[in-house]
Write an enzyme that holds these catalytic residues in place. Sequence first.
Site, PDB file in Angstrom:
ATOM      1  N   SER A  64       0.937  -1.139  -0.092  1.00  6.58           N
ATOM      2  CA  SER A  64      -0.106   0.090  -0.145  1.00  6.58           C
ATOM      3  C   SER A  64       0.972   1.340  -0.144  1.00  6.58           C
ATOM      4  CB  SER A  64      -0.988  -0.034   1.234  1.00  6.58           C
ATOM      5  OG  SER A  64      -1.728  -1.117   1.367  1.00  6.58           O
TER       6      SER A  64
HETATM    7  N1  SAH Z   1      -0.514  -4.798   4.261  1.00  5.38           N
HETATM    8  C1  SAH Z   1       0.218  -5.355   2.706  1.00  5.38           C
HETATM    9  C2  SAH Z   1      -0.620  -4.924   1.703  1.00  5.38           C
HETATM   10  C3  SAH Z   1      -1.517  -5.752   1.505  1.00  5.38           C
HETATM   11  S1  SAH Z   1      -2.394  -5.954  -0.169  1.00  5.38           S
HETATM   12  C4  SAH Z   1       1.615  -4.708   2.645  1.00  5.38           C
HETATM   13  O1  SAH Z   1       1.791  -3.966   3.728  1.00  5.38           O
HETATM   14  O2  SAH Z   1       2.268  -5.004   1.802  1.00  5.38           O
HETATM   15  C5  SAH Z   1      -3.669  -7.031   0.298  1.00  5.38           C
HETATM   16  C6  SAH Z   1      -3.509  -8.384   0.759  1.00  5.38           C
HETATM   17  O3  SAH Z   1      -4.395  -8.963   1.030  1.00  5.38           O
HETATM   18  C7  SAH Z   1      -3.056  -9.245  -0.485  1.00  5.38           C
HETATM   19  O4  SAH Z   1      -1.622  -9.757  -0.212  1.00  5.38           O
HETATM   20  C8  SAH Z   1      -4.100 -10.313  -0.770  1.00  5.38           C
HETATM   21  O5  SAH Z   1      -3.673 -11.646  -1.248  1.00  5.38           O
HETATM   22  C9  SAH Z   1      -4.587 -10.257   0.723  1.00  5.38           C
HETATM   23  N2  SAH Z   1      -5.847 -10.767   0.822  1.00  5.38           N
HETATM   24  C10 SAH Z   1      -7.103 -10.627   0.056  1.00  5.38           C
HETATM   25  N3  SAH Z   1      -7.949 -11.361   0.687  1.00  5.38           N
HETATM   26  C11 SAH Z   1      -7.653 -11.950   1.595  1.00  5.38           C
HETATM   27  C12 SAH Z   1      -8.149 -12.717   2.875  1.00  5.38           C
HETATM   28  N4  SAH Z   1      -9.451 -13.145   2.788  1.00  5.38           N
HETATM   29  N5  SAH Z   1      -7.311 -13.053   3.814  1.00  5.38           N
HETATM   30  C13 SAH Z   1      -5.941 -12.736   3.937  1.00  5.38           C
HETATM   31  N6  SAH Z   1      -5.472 -12.141   2.899  1.00  5.38           N
HETATM   32  C14 SAH Z   1      -6.112 -11.743   1.912  1.00  5.38           C
END
Ligand code: SAH
Length: 218
Positions: A64
């Site tokens: 993000s």
């Molecule tokens: N916080 C992260 C960015 C996250 S992007 C950072 O600092 O890099 C969003 C992430 O959520 C992705 O990796 C995606 O695979 C994950 N995601 C989506 N749905 C999810 C779920 N139900 N449970 C866990 N992770 C999930």
Amino acid sequence: MTNDPYAAQRNDMVDRQIAAMGIEDGRVLAAMRAVPRHAFVPDRFKIAAYADTPLPIGEGQTISQPYIVAHMIEALQLQGAEHVLEIGTGSGYAAAVLAQMAADVVTVERLAALAAPARALLACLEYHNVQVALGDGTLGWPEAAPYDAIVVSAGGPSIPPALRQQLKPGGRLVMPVGPDSHGQILVRVTHGVDGQDHEEQLSLVSFVPLIGAQGWHP
Ligand code: SAH
């Protein structure tokens, strides 16, 4: 980290893109000065590690935008002793920022191809108070519940009931909520000591989809 060649860029990021944009919590600013964001981005994007932009991390996912990470974490109102749950580990960057500011963090990722390298990197950087779990975070992580704070780093159609149930009385949950995958409203839920949830709309954001049993369907 006195020998960190990125330290000046990182301080500049915090000054110009985080503090100047209205983030006031000194604990958030200090955490973001400390966590080496460049370590969480792929090699070819390291040059942009301290720009205020999301970056690809593989598997169609992104780390993000730094300002948004700061904004979401500030909204959790952490004091230092909290037990925190993050949904959507991705690169592990936000988990590291949380780990600087709370007692311990459980972060859940649905994709093994992201969870495994994030776990290895967080261990290598000595974030021993972070547990990376593989699973569907829309169901929370009941084994370690309840939590003082929950942050969801992906956008869903509504707040998963399972996450509400895993909040302590007085706990805060911050999540992007919206009807499609192009934009969401960042919502904060405060779980009152009387058992009532209080909801606030904080800002407009744009996140990758939250995919799971209580999110978008795959
Ligand atoms: N916080 C992260 C960015 C996250 S992007 C950072 O600092 O890099 C969003 C992430 O959520 C992705 O990796 C995606 O695979 C994950 N995601 C989506 N749905 C999810 C779920 N139900 N449970 C866990 N992770 C999930």
